[in-house]
Scaffold this active site. Sequence first.
Site, PDB file in Angstrom:
ATOM      1  N   SER A 190       0.844  -1.186   0.000  1.00  0.00           N
ATOM      2  CA  SER A 190       0.000   0.000   0.000  1.00  0.00           C
ATOM      3  C   SER A 190       0.883   1.240   0.000  1.00  0.00           C
ATOM      4  CB  SER A 190      -0.854  -0.046   1.264  1.00  0.00           C
ATOM      5  OG  SER A 190      -1.685   1.073   1.307  1.00  0.00           O
ATOM      6  N   HIS A 240      -1.494   7.123  -5.206  1.00  0.00           N
ATOM      7  CA  HIS A 240      -1.865   6.022  -4.323  1.00  0.00           C
ATOM      8  C   HIS A 240      -1.784   4.712  -5.093  1.00  0.00           C
ATOM      9  CE1 HIS A 240      -5.336   3.295  -3.204  1.00  0.00           C
ATOM     10  NE2 HIS A 240      -4.582   3.229  -2.137  1.00  0.00           N
ATOM     11  N   ASN A 295      -2.389   0.288  -4.287  1.00  0.00           N
ATOM     12  CA  ASN A 295      -2.654  -0.797  -3.350  1.00  0.00           C
ATOM     13  C   ASN A 295      -2.822  -2.070  -4.155  1.00  0.00           C
ATOM     14  OD1 ASN A 295      -4.639  -2.688  -1.892  1.00  0.00           O
ATOM     15  ND2 ASN A 295      -3.970  -1.291  -0.294  1.00  0.00           N
ATOM     16  N   TYR A 296      -1.998  -3.079  -3.854  1.00  0.00           N
ATOM     17  CA  TYR A 296      -2.161  -4.396  -4.470  1.00  0.00           C
ATOM     18  C   TYR A 296      -2.187  -5.433  -3.364  1.00  0.00           C
ATOM     19  CZ  TYR A 296      -1.941  -2.795  -9.210  1.00  0.00           C
ATOM     20  OH  TYR A 296      -2.257  -2.178 -10.393  1.00  0.00           O
ATOM     21  N   ARG A 297      -3.101  -6.403  -3.503  1.00  0.00           N
ATOM     22  CA  ARG A 297      -3.260  -7.373  -2.425  1.00  0.00           C
ATOM     23  C   ARG A 297      -3.645  -8.753  -2.961  1.00  0.00           C
ATOM     24  NH1 ARG A 297      -6.684  -3.381  -3.040  1.00  0.00           N
ATOM     25  NH2 ARG A 297      -8.788  -3.950  -3.649  1.00  0.00           N
ATOM     26  N   GLY A 313      -7.538  -4.066  17.604  1.00  0.00           N
ATOM     27  CA  GLY A 313      -6.128  -4.482  17.595  1.00  0.00           C
ATOM     28  C   GLY A 313      -5.393  -4.121  16.314  1.00  0.00           C
ATOM     29  N   ARG A 322      -3.354  -1.952  13.554  1.00  0.00           N
ATOM     30  CA  ARG A 322      -2.289  -0.977  13.795  1.00  0.00           C
ATOM     31  C   ARG A 322      -2.685   0.359  13.158  1.00  0.00           C
ATOM     32  NH1 ARG A 322       2.909   0.655  11.928  1.00  0.00           N
ATOM     33  NH2 ARG A 322       4.368   0.863  13.660  1.00  0.00           N
ATOM     34  N   GLU A 372      -1.577   3.365  13.280  1.00  0.00           N
ATOM     35  CA  GLU A 372      -0.519   4.164  12.647  1.00  0.00           C
ATOM     36  C   GLU A 372      -0.342   3.792  11.172  1.00  0.00           C
ATOM     37  OE1 GLU A 372       1.423   6.739  13.656  1.00  0.00           O
ATOM     38  OE2 GLU A 372       0.330   6.801  15.543  1.00  0.00           O
ATOM     39  N   SER A 373      -0.388   2.476  10.888  1.00  0.00           N
ATOM     40  CA  SER A 373      -0.203   2.042   9.502  1.00  0.00           C
ATOM     41  C   SER A 373      -1.435   2.335   8.670  1.00  0.00           C
ATOM     42  CB  SER A 373       0.093   0.541   9.442  1.00  0.00           C
ATOM     43  OG  SER A 373       1.311   0.265  10.088  1.00  0.00           O
TER      44      SER A 373
END
Lengths: 437, 437
Positions: free
Chosen positions: A211, A225, A227-229, A392, A394, A396-397
């Site tokens: 990302s 931007h 994003n690959y998943r 839970g 993250r 920040e990420s």
Amino acid sequence: MSFRTAALRAARHTNAKNRLPLARASTRAYSTPPSRPNSSSWRQQLATSFAVGLAGTLGYRYFSQEKSQVQCDGAPLVEAIDTHGYPWSPVDALEKDDPQNPMRIRMATWVKSLQDHIVNTMEEIESSVEPNSFSPSPEAPKFLRDTWIRKEGGEGSSCVLAGGRVFEKAGINVSIVHGMLPPRAQKAMLPDHPSLPEPTDTKPFFATGLSIVIHPRNPHIPTVHLNYRYFEIENPADPSKPVTWWFGGGSDLTPSYLVEEDCVHFHKELKKACDKHDEKYWPDFKEACDKYFFITHRGESRGVGGIFFDDLTTSSPINQGGAQPKTQEDLFNFVKDASGAFLPAYVPIVYKHLARTWTDEERRWQQLRRGRYVEFNLVYDRGTKFGLHTPGARIESILMSLPETARWEYMTPVGADGSNSPEEELQKVLKTPREWV
Amino acid sequence: MSFRTAALRAARHTNAKNRLPLARASTRAYSTPPSRPNSSSWRQQLATSFAVGLAGTLGYRYFSQEKSQVQCDGAPLVEAIDTHGYPWSPVDALEKDDPQNPMRIRMATWVKSLQDHIVNTMEEIESSVEPNSFSPSPEAPKFLRDTWIRKEGGEGSSCVLAGGRVFEKAGINVSIVHGMLPPRAQKAMLPDHPSLPEPTDTKPFFATGLSIVIHPRNPHIPTVHLNYRYFEIENPADPSKPVTWWFGGGSDLTPSYLVEEDCVHFHKELKKACDKHDEKYWPDFKEACDKYFFITHRGESRGVGGIFFDDLTTSSPINQGGAQPKTQEDLFNFVKDASGAFLPAYVPIVYKHLARTWTDEERRWQQLRRGRYVEFNLVYDRGTKFGLHTPGARIESILMSLPETARWEYMTPVGADGSNSPEEELQKVLKTPREWV
């Protein structure tokens, strides 16, 4: 004409035509980039990659050094930029792929290598610019590289640059997570992922992705931007045969000022990566991108688009009716080409505008556009919403994608209808997405 | 000690104790406020109000001019501030109420009058400060007053101040809308409003409310929010007897730096307004506020709380079991007191910190806190979400609540755990809401 010459010519031209007094006295000059691996050395590496059977993924191109026209807005044509031999292609990333591995390992290896390559490229861009008021240290700014372990299974690697000479905030993050997916979570995914089997019990899953969000300082350089998943429901009996799997991804461009040639270039690179694999991909994924990155309450797009796809499997409708059935390998090759097109699509646009100065008014408009970026990400973006509502997770990420600074004005006069301004010009395009290629 | 003396003493003290070099060379000096209606003139007005039978709503208090202690943080005690006779009480607002009118007219009249009074007070504060770099004009900044008509029925009045000497962005908005509510929209309201009858067909509705968000420039002056509203499903056969109705509202404080005495003062004023009507109100509405203004994904509150209530009717559980049943008039009197407590709760805190200077680091922290404010408003706030998803809603008014500027940093060191800083001190309180009174 070298990039340096073109950039300086562009900077002079820009100064002359600025609509408002310059906000800063000095032009941030573009200096000759430090020596980089030359063309022949990366071509050697490329040859190695071919040797290990990866020819299918090597659709990247290099920009011709012959063209030297200067575009009407005073910047060099994107395609005329001298790359100084720096490889846009993630050659090292290609080398690390091993077709013997299951897809989850191959995709994880790909996104980690591509992350490295893109981080290095962005650091190259930072080091190609003289220290400035944002980053006065003689040492070029570097990404903060930070790895984390997920208690429930998996790991991640966040690379974030803040306070750069060129980039105000850039995040290039990889996550590789696995664990157990309760039926409720599977049900929540169903509307977006029809290939998911009807949930009955808790299932092991694996997900990995890359990302990227890059917010440059200069209002003339667009935000970008990517994003690959890859996602799979695992088969505990045979890890090589997942119950279900899919790819998703895309990338899109968000300029504060419209430079048509940049939009055409960005889309061309993505179209090329799509067309190599299936002629249906480009029109479909371009349209999906315009549809997805839409700020409904504003009645406008977040940016000028790109491509977006989700739940891409061999049985997806778009993959039916071809001469021969698509394999998982085919889709992975497409994902590698499309994500690998990121650098050649974006970096030339960065170099093109690097030397341009900007006014306070241009910065103000950029900040207002970033406010819209925040609105999209917090109100609509599925990934962000999923992350924020996952206990839970993250934070920040997840919120790395937000710009460092943003602005909201009530009834702002900037870019108002009928102002006949470059700001209004952008807004018109955001309200009516265009076909760029 | 007059406010001027106290403020100058505070400013001297603050300069000496600043942890970091001052960001700006000059202290924005507090000047003697221009002449205001003196105490006897507003007392006269007050007497008039009593004469028209509004004694029940007059619980506002004035700060004693006798106390002259100086608090440990160098600012005068909130209660020691000389008001120069300026009325905190919305005297004119009280005068306009006519008990002969149906509640929807009375509430609309109330919120419009209170809006006027609060706008005037904020303009008084602006005019009490010398021109500064944010607003160099010799004329004191004024609110932009803007009215709008809702095509489907109703009207609104937005008062927004941007670029003030004291206030970076302040919005004080009233809306009075009516129309037809389809069953689907009624169903969507059911979970929050159990008093709504089971929706069967389209129903006429009426809604009016006052909504305030004030973001000062000075990081030592807290952001504040208020929202009071009245809703009814109308009875076309007899407009004086609605099918259902309720009040909702509250106000809360969002400081960037914790000053315990300010929090105590703010809560005390609200508690007083609550206690006058029902002892159960304060603990219940205080807890509801802490619960509502919670940023789940951060595990912290948006601010230090206040009060919050919704769906308040005579049949609400909290209104049962008293010596005698509550009437709609009782609840309206409570709403007037609670919303009328806004100025005495907030304005003394503004005056108290008006003369303080701030550092770049303090401003940076304030901007980071404003990022959290944006996160709450876009991700959780019911009113904002409802507005954003309502086709044809006036986005400018809905998003008026967002700060002019906000900031996000990845893994920010500011206020980090263990930093033993004033920023960490605030965060601790946000993670564990306190009982202030």
